[in-house]
Scaffold this active site. Structure first.
Site, PDB file in Angstrom:
ATOM      1  N   ASP A 291      -1.238   4.825  -6.561  1.00  0.00           N
ATOM      2  CA  ASP A 291       0.166   4.804  -6.194  1.00  0.00           C
ATOM      3  C   ASP A 291       0.959   5.825  -6.754  1.00  0.00           C
ATOM      4  O   ASP A 291       2.006   6.270  -6.365  1.00  0.00           O
ATOM      5  CB  ASP A 291       0.533   3.539  -7.107  1.00  0.00           C
ATOM      6  CG  ASP A 291       0.147   2.145  -5.923  1.00  0.00           C
ATOM      7  OD1 ASP A 291      -1.158   1.818  -6.355  1.00  0.00           O
ATOM      8  OD2 ASP A 291       0.497   1.896  -4.945  1.00  0.00           O
TER       9      ASP A 291
ATOM     10  N   GLY B  49       0.909  -1.220  -0.078  1.00  0.00           N
ATOM     11  CA  GLY B  49       0.009  -0.024   0.107  1.00  0.00           C
ATOM     12  C   GLY B  49       1.055   1.211   0.002  1.00  0.00           C
ATOM     13  O   GLY B  49       1.824   1.278   0.812  1.00  0.00           O
ATOM     14  N   ALA B  50       0.397   2.152  -0.869  1.00  0.00           N
ATOM     15  CA  ALA B  50       1.510   3.116  -1.115  1.00  0.00           C
ATOM     16  C   ALA B  50       2.242   4.062   0.057  1.00  0.00           C
ATOM     17  O   ALA B  50       3.214   3.909   0.582  1.00  0.00           O
ATOM     18  CB  ALA B  50       0.868   4.321  -2.026  1.00  0.00           C
TER      19      ALA B  50
ATOM     20  N   GLN C 121      -5.427  -8.809  -2.879  1.00  0.00           N
ATOM     21  CA  GLN C 121      -5.826  -7.616  -1.778  1.00  0.00           C
ATOM     22  C   GLN C 121      -7.006  -7.496  -1.418  1.00  0.00           C
ATOM     23  O   GLN C 121      -7.395  -7.066  -0.536  1.00  0.00           O
ATOM     24  CB  GLN C 121      -4.967  -6.490  -2.166  1.00  0.00           C
ATOM     25  CG  GLN C 121      -3.239  -6.522  -2.357  1.00  0.00           C
ATOM     26  CD  GLN C 121      -2.910  -6.946  -3.659  1.00  0.00           C
ATOM     27  OE1 GLN C 121      -3.551  -7.386  -4.612  1.00  0.00           O
ATOM     28  NE2 GLN C 121      -1.808  -6.190  -3.907  1.00  0.00           N
TER      29      GLN C 121
ATOM     30  N   ASN D 285      -2.622   2.667 -10.907  1.00  0.00           N
ATOM     31  CA  ASN D 285      -3.029   2.064  -9.386  1.00  0.00           C
ATOM     32  C   ASN D 285      -2.798   0.697  -9.792  1.00  0.00           C
ATOM     33  O   ASN D 285      -2.588   0.074 -10.937  1.00  0.00           O
ATOM     34  CB  ASN D 285      -4.418   2.471  -9.342  1.00  0.00           C
ATOM     35  CG  ASN D 285      -4.903   2.208  -7.800  1.00  0.00           C
ATOM     36  OD1 ASN D 285      -4.296   2.153  -6.875  1.00  0.00           O
ATOM     37  ND2 ASN D 285      -5.799   1.582  -7.808  1.00  0.00           N
ATOM     38  N   LYS D 286      -3.443  -0.190  -8.932  1.00  0.00           N
ATOM     39  CA  LYS D 286      -3.359  -1.505  -9.177  1.00  0.00           C
ATOM     40  C   LYS D 286      -3.729  -2.037 -10.424  1.00  0.00           C
ATOM     41  O   LYS D 286      -4.831  -1.361 -10.718  1.00  0.00           O
ATOM     42  CB  LYS D 286      -4.238  -2.203  -7.868  1.00  0.00           C
ATOM     43  CG  LYS D 286      -4.246  -3.614  -7.773  1.00  0.00           C
ATOM     44  CD  LYS D 286      -2.899  -4.415  -7.736  1.00  0.00           C
ATOM     45  CE  LYS D 286      -1.790  -3.926  -6.818  1.00  0.00           C
ATOM     46  NZ  LYS D 286      -0.704  -4.409  -7.122  1.00  0.00           N
TER      47      LYS D 286
ATOM     48  N   ARG E  39      10.246  -0.829  -4.683  1.00  0.00           N
ATOM     49  CA  ARG E  39       9.061  -0.901  -5.459  1.00  0.00           C
ATOM     50  C   ARG E  39       9.047   0.374  -6.172  1.00  0.00           C
ATOM     51  O   ARG E  39       9.058   1.519  -5.492  1.00  0.00           O
ATOM     52  CB  ARG E  39       8.034  -1.086  -4.523  1.00  0.00           C
ATOM     53  CG  ARG E  39       8.010  -2.577  -3.759  1.00  0.00           C
ATOM     54  CD  ARG E  39       6.630  -2.869  -3.369  1.00  0.00           C
ATOM     55  NE  ARG E  39       5.459  -3.357  -4.449  1.00  0.00           N
ATOM     56  CZ  ARG E  39       4.492  -3.472  -4.298  1.00  0.00           C
ATOM     57  NH1 ARG E  39       3.805  -3.083  -3.054  1.00  0.00           N
ATOM     58  NH2 ARG E  39       3.598  -3.857  -5.275  1.00  0.00           N
TER      59      ARG E  39
HETATM   60  O1  MRU Z   1       0.951  -3.765  -4.767  1.00  0.00           O
HETATM   61  P1  MRU Z   1       0.357  -3.042  -3.772  1.00  0.00           P
HETATM   62  O2  MRU Z   1      -0.824  -3.945  -2.777  1.00  0.00           O
HETATM   63  O3  MRU Z   1       1.284  -2.385  -2.702  1.00  0.00           O
HETATM   64  O4  MRU Z   1      -0.892  -1.822  -4.389  1.00  0.00           O
HETATM   65  C1  MRU Z   1      -1.545  -1.085  -3.475  1.00  0.00           C
HETATM   66  C2  MRU Z   1      -2.525  -0.552  -4.131  1.00  0.00           C
HETATM   67  O5  MRU Z   1      -2.287  -0.339  -5.571  1.00  0.00           O
HETATM   68  C3  MRU Z   1      -3.163   0.505  -3.504  1.00  0.00           C
HETATM   69  O6  MRU Z   1      -4.610   0.721  -4.235  1.00  0.00           O
HETATM   70  C4  MRU Z   1      -2.724   1.894  -3.502  1.00  0.00           C
HETATM   71  O7  MRU Z   1      -1.465   1.698  -2.909  1.00  0.00           O
HETATM   72  C5  MRU Z   1      -3.410   3.160  -2.992  1.00  0.00           C
HETATM   73  S1  MRU Z   1      -4.265   2.674  -1.748  1.00  0.00           S
HETATM   74  C6  MRU Z   1      -3.327   2.987  -0.271  1.00  0.00           C
END
Ligand code: MRU
Length: 336
Positions: A227, A33-34, A186, A237-238, A75
């Site tokens: 992100d 999570g970012a 997730q 984003n994801k 990352r």
């Molecule tokens: O790969 P992750 O699980 O770290 O990705 C997280 C996301 O894509 C979240 O949606 C993103 O960080 C924004 S919400 C805090």
């Protein structure tokens, strides 16, 4: 930190003593999570400060910069990581420039204080975003949510899930359709677990069911985090966010990205310049169904962890400084 790889099967808290352990925890997604990886990296630097055996400030700074580079390389997509690391390193620089008789121990304290400030501010930021965003949510709405954006993904409260949480606390009756969010799930592992903790009704859906629910008028808003947001409002984003936003737009359902201004990167003009992390194909191939691997022996896979949703598909970006409306290339600069 909570080991997010174990949830929902087990709630396990791991304690890290070395900055190199923080590097590994971010890389293997013990923490994810970012904003959460930003704060974790900042505390990683606090550990590096503690571990450094340097006796003079120059050697100390070199140790910190070495750790900073390793933490930033874990990352690439979420800009909060580099933002938090740079903020701690810059705090050191400022302090050094201001005072002349600094000892290494003073600098250790600067690093720890700045890390703690990042963590504390993140909670306040989330609460403010949630207040703004909750005005867009109505009693009786069904919200489609992607990935995990809750307390687990930040220091506390959440970004998009924080909006949902606040709307729920305001007494609005909300149902959440939780995208399972392949391949690391997730949504079904973390978001569903969090919603259960908060007593918010939800149903998990396969990612590819989102279009069906949007087309049949069963969704009032699509919510996700970010992100990295480019200067023109393109949102990384994801993986899967882009397809979701496309389907939402085709059905005139509003699409909201909820993110702190630390996720906005004005140095990238548009989303095509955002680096996209490609993770181990085993995350795709190693999924199991009824205890068996889902893919044939020797199968190959591609595993981009994020995608970019162009600004034209985003209805509004909700930040701690207010809600940004299109045209994003003009309005984003006013909020950051
Ligand atoms: O790969 P992750 O699980 O770290 O990705 C997280 C996301 O894509 C979240 O949606 C993103 O960080 C924004 S919400 C805090």
């Amino acid at each position: 930190m909570i080991d997010q790889r174990r949830l929902p099967a087990a709630f396990e808290v791991v304690t890290l003593h070395k900055w190199s352990e923080v590097v590994e925890a971010i890389r293997n997604m013990t923490v994810r999570g970012a904003p959460a990886i930003g704060a974790a990296a900042a505390f990683g630097l606090a550990l590096a400060a503690n571990e450094s055996g340097a006796h003079d400030t120059t050697a100390f700074l070199a140790d910190l910069e070495f750790a900073a580079a390793a933490l930033k390389a874990t990352r690439p997509t979420a800009v909060n990581l580099a933002w938090a690391v740079d903020r701690v390193v810059n705090a050191l620089g400022k302090d050094l420039a201001m005072k002349h008789s600094l000892e290494v121990d003073d600098l250790r304290q600067v690093v720890l204080d700045e890390s703690q400030r990042i963590a504390d501010e993140d909670v306040a930021t989330n609460k403010r975003m949630a207040e703004y965003g909750s005005n867009l949510i109505h009693d009786g709405d069904t919200i489609l949510h992607h990935c995990n954006t809750g307390a687990l993904a930040v220091v506390d409260w959440g970004t998009a899930l924080g909006v949902i949480r606040t709307a729920h606390e305001q007494g609005k009756h909300i149902n959440v359709l939780v995208d399972e969010t392949r391949p690391r799930l997730q949504g079904s592992r973390l978001t569903a677990w969090e919603l259960g903790q908060y007593g918010i009704p939800y149903e998990i859906i396969a990612d590819n069911a989102a279009g069906y629910f949007l087309r049949t008028g069963q969704v009032q808003e699509v919510l996700f985090g970010a992100d990295r947001i480019a200067a023109n409002g393109d949102v990384a984003n994801k993986i899967g966010t882009y397809m979701l936003a496309l389907a939402a737009n085709d059905n005139k359902v509003p699409v909201y990205s909820v993110a702190p201004t630390s996720s906005i990167d004005l140095s990238v003009a548009d989303g095509s310049l955002i680096p996209i992390e490609e993770r181990d194909p085993e995350e795709v191939l190693g999924l199991q169904f009824h205890g068996e691997r889902v893919s044939p022996e020797g199968a190959r896979a591609r595993n981009p962890a994020f995608d970019v949703t162009p600004n034209r598909l985003i209805s509004a970006i909700i930040t701690e400084n207010g809600i940004v409306m299109p045209p994003f290339d003009v309005n984003i600069k006013k909020i950051k």
